[in-house]
Scaffold this motif. Structure first.
Motif, short mmCIF file in Angstrom:
data_model
loop_
_atom_site.label_atom_id
_atom_site.label_comp_id
_atom_site.label_asym_id
_atom_site.label_seq_id
_atom_site.Cartn_x
_atom_site.Cartn_y
_atom_site.Cartn_z
N VAL A 176 0.82 -1.21 0.00
CA VAL A 176 0.00 0.00 0.00
C VAL A 176 0.85 1.26 0.00
O VAL A 176 0.32 2.36 -0.17
N ALA A 177 2.16 1.12 0.21
CA ALA A 177 3.05 2.28 0.23
C ALA A 177 3.76 2.51 -1.10
O ALA A 177 4.50 3.47 -1.25
N VAL A 178 3.53 1.62 -2.09
CA VAL A 178 4.20 1.76 -3.38
C VAL A 178 3.91 3.11 -4.00
O VAL A 178 4.80 3.80 -4.52
N HIS A 179 2.66 3.52 -3.94
CA HIS A 179 2.25 4.81 -4.53
C HIS A 179 3.01 5.96 -3.85
O HIS A 179 3.55 6.85 -4.52
N ARG A 180 3.07 5.96 -2.50
CA ARG A 180 3.73 7.02 -1.76
C ARG A 180 5.25 6.99 -1.96
O ARG A 180 5.89 8.03 -2.13
N LEU A 181 5.84 5.82 -1.95
CA LEU A 181 7.28 5.72 -2.16
C LEU A 181 7.67 6.20 -3.56
O LEU A 181 8.71 6.85 -3.73
N SER A 182 6.83 5.89 -4.53
CA SER A 182 7.10 6.37 -5.90
C SER A 182 7.10 7.88 -5.95
O SER A 182 7.91 8.51 -6.66
N GLN A 183 6.21 8.51 -5.19
CA GLN A 183 6.15 9.97 -5.16
C GLN A 183 7.30 10.57 -4.34
O GLN A 183 7.98 11.50 -4.79
N ASP A 184 7.52 10.04 -3.13
CA ASP A 184 8.52 10.62 -2.23
C ASP A 184 9.94 10.51 -2.79
O ASP A 184 10.76 11.42 -2.61
N PHE A 185 10.23 9.40 -3.45
CA PHE A 185 11.58 9.21 -3.97
C PHE A 185 11.68 9.50 -5.46
O PHE A 185 12.74 9.28 -6.06
N VAL A 231 11.70 -2.73 -3.82
CA VAL A 231 11.54 -2.73 -2.37
C VAL A 231 10.81 -4.00 -1.93
O VAL A 231 11.08 -4.56 -0.87
N ILE A 232 9.89 -4.46 -2.77
CA ILE A 232 9.15 -5.70 -2.50
C ILE A 232 9.92 -6.91 -3.01
O ILE A 232 10.15 -7.88 -2.28
N THR A 233 10.35 -6.84 -4.27
CA THR A 233 11.01 -7.98 -4.87
C THR A 233 12.38 -8.25 -4.24
O THR A 233 12.78 -9.40 -4.06
N GLY A 234 13.13 -7.18 -3.89
CA GLY A 234 14.42 -7.38 -3.24
C GLY A 234 14.27 -8.12 -1.93
O GLY A 234 15.09 -8.99 -1.59
N TYR A 235 13.23 -7.79 -1.18
CA TYR A 235 12.95 -8.49 0.08
C TYR A 235 12.62 -9.95 -0.19
O TYR A 235 13.19 -10.87 0.42
N SER A 236 11.72 -10.19 -1.15
CA SER A 236 11.32 -11.56 -1.47
C SER A 236 12.49 -12.36 -2.03
O SER A 236 12.66 -13.55 -1.74
N LEU A 237 13.32 -11.70 -2.85
CA LEU A 237 14.46 -12.39 -3.44
C LEU A 237 15.47 -12.78 -2.36
O LEU A 237 16.05 -13.87 -2.40
N ILE A 266 15.73 5.59 -2.38
CA ILE A 266 15.16 4.31 -2.76
C ILE A 266 16.22 3.22 -2.78
O ILE A 266 15.94 2.05 -2.44
N GLU A 267 17.47 3.57 -3.11
CA GLU A 267 18.54 2.58 -3.14
C GLU A 267 18.85 2.04 -1.75
O GLU A 267 19.03 0.84 -1.56
N SER A 268 18.94 2.94 -0.76
CA SER A 268 19.22 2.49 0.60
C SER A 268 18.06 1.67 1.16
O SER A 268 18.28 0.69 1.88
N LEU A 269 16.83 2.05 0.83
CA LEU A 269 15.69 1.29 1.31
C LEU A 269 15.71 -0.13 0.74
O LEU A 269 15.46 -1.11 1.46
#
Length: 521
Positions: A44-53, A63-69, A111-114
């Motif tokens: 639910v934060a994808v929209h906000r992260l896309s805007q903020d960063f 941010v999602i796939t890196g975690y899952s990977l 976004i890179e550090s996150l």
């Protein structure tokens, strides 16, 4: 006359108050909830992260796939590490690593550090679920395996339910950073409780790590996921930057399979998949989890991008799915001993596929929320009665001394294909938006943010069509999962297999996988 001393009494006061399997399961649930929560809370934060960063959907999706990977990359080594260091000790280390990654993710500055800190989270979180299954399989008494595994499945209820709700509330009212910082006190609690209630185990010092196998599998999976994601971002799977990773990843995974078949100490025991319950369970998870978890990325984006809802509202609208999933999981966990996994999982996969069909056909810019939520209930009922019963069937179908190997194998399949599903959903959605909204070009969601409000409103019907088109693959994959479900054990086969998971009565309770036991499989 001398009164004999019982084994319990001779162990002293500590043995008399040794926690039972239910207490162990509850602590494991608490730890697993965090990992499951962090697989959905960011959606639910994808929209906000896309805007903020100021980042594209393809970048934020990492941010999602890196975690899952990262989850999938560390799972292969879990069975070896559990035998080498002990399941209890490794579980507590994994939880601590997850907590460290959570703390750092909450302080990310770009976004890179996150993404980097989410990967650190995943390296700890990837070991949590297979270790939890290992500990529980060894602690479960005969006849209670299905019920205790359904308790562990509570994480799958609370994660999808609380993730969007909690994440949406924090994004709208506080800060997305607290999605990660809230894990820290839970980590401390799990560490304290785990030290107290988990049974002591003895490491097996003779276990060898298949280093070449690990160096083939983990980079191979990473390269494949990168190729899929990069192909969607660039819109061209034939470019060297995309085709190269795809081919390299495929070659590395193929090399891993070849080595596994010939190695004396394989990273993943290939003989496991000669057992029909394990092979069938792996196939069900591979198909179903790809479609089911991949669709979790699409749902909140549809409500936010097409319908203009807040992150909190998007989480609330997704609650029927999670509630139905958790409810059906608890019911199916109690019925599996009576009916058997084959009937339950087959019916569940059909139900989920029908739910996806009903949801997709309604999808539009002004679809009724009542109708959409009704379809999501069917998806949740099917999903909750598919995932954990399938994993339970695999675990009950293997000897007790292979518990760690089985839980590692099924979790590797589930986690890896969930990452593939999330990446594929992002790829397909970005391509569908770019094809239908010319102003978006190849940037997809990021370019859509830059459109004026009137232009975004005018594009809503076209965007809804893009989401509808993307959901078709979830329908197909969940329907295909019915085929391997027909090969899962019947009730009598399941009950016979469950008898092999009786708790070990030896001191320490941590069985070692011997050469003889591997040969017997």
């Amino acid at each position: 006359m001398t009164t004999p001393i019982s084994p319990v009494a001779s162990d002293g006061a500590a043995s008399r108050v040794r926690p039972g399997p239910t207490a162990i399961a509850l602590v494991l649930v608490l730890g697993s909830i965090m990992v499951a929560l962090d697989q959905t809370v960011v959606n639910v934060a994808v929209h906000r992260l896309s805007q903020d960063f100021a980042a594209s959907l393809a970048a934020v999706q990492w941010v999602i796939t890196g975690y899952s990977l990262a989850l999938g990359a560390v799972i292969p080594v879990t069975a070896w590490a559990a035998g080498r260091f002990g399941a209890k000790r490794l579980y507590l280390v994994a939880i601590a690593l997850f907590g460290t990654g959570s703390l750092l993710a909450g302080t990310a500055w770009n976004i890179e550090s996150l993404i980097a800190f989410r990967v650190l989270q995943g390296l700890g979180g990837g070991m949590v679920m297979p270790l939890a299954m290992t500990i529980l399989l060894r602690a479960a008494p005969p006849g209670r395996l299905g019920r205790l595994m359904s308790m562990l499945g509570l994480a799958i209820l609370v994660g999808p339910l609380a993730g969007p709700l909690l994440g949406g509330r924090l994004v709208d009212e506080v800060s997305w950073r607290w999605m990660f910082l809230l894990n820290v006190p839970i980590v401390v609690l799990v560490e304290l409780l785990g030290l107290r209630v988990f049974p002591r185990d003895e490491p097996a010092a003779d276990r060898r790590l298949d280093v070449p196998g690990l160096l083939l599998l983990s980079p191979g999976l990473a390269a494949l996921i990168y190729g899929v994601t990069a192909g969607g971002e660039r819109g061209d799977v034939t470019s060297p930057g995309v085709l190269g990773p795809l081919l390299a990843g495929g070659a590395l995974v193929a090399g891993f399979v070849a080595r596994t078949l010939t190695s004396r100490h394989p990273l993943i025991e290939p003989r496991l998949f000669r057992r029909r319950p394990v092979a069938a369970a792996g196939a069900v998870l591979a198909l179903f989890a790809t479609g089911y978890f991949g669709s979790m990325l699409l749902l909140p984006l549809y409500f936010q991008v097409v319908r203009g809802e807040t992150a909190t509202a998007a989480g609330l609208l997704a609650a029927p799915l999670a509630l139905a999933s958790g409810t059906s999981m608890q019911i199916s966990g109690r019925l599996i001993d009576r009916i058997g996994p084959r009937a339950i999982v087959t019916a569940a996969a059909i139900t989920a596929s029908c739910g996806f069909v009903l949801f997709a056909v309604q999808l539009s810019a002004d679809a009724s929320y009542w109708g959409l939520c009704g379809a999501l209930v069917l998806v949740g009922l099917g999903g909750g009665s598919t995932m954990m019963p399938t994993m339970t069937a695999a675990g009950a179908g293997a000897p007790r001394d292979l518990a760690a190997a089985v839980s590692t194998a099924v979790n590797l399949v589930s986690t890896t294909v969930a990452a593939v599903g999330t990446a594929a959903a992002s790829v397909l959605l970005t391509a569908a938006i770019s094809a239908r909204v010319p102003a978006a070009g190849d940037d997809g969601l990021r370019a859509f943010h830059a459109l004026p409000p009137d232009a975004r409103a005018a594009a809503a019907p076209t965007l809804a069509d893009a989401f509808q088109h993307t959901y078709v693959w979830a329908v197909v994959l969940t329907a295909l999962a019915v085929v391997p479900a027909l090969f899962l054990p019947r009730r009598d086969e399941f009950l016979r297999g469950a008898e092999s998971t009786q708790p070990d009565t030896r001191p320490g309770g941590e069985p070692c996988q011997t050469t003889e036991s591997r040969s017997a499989t």
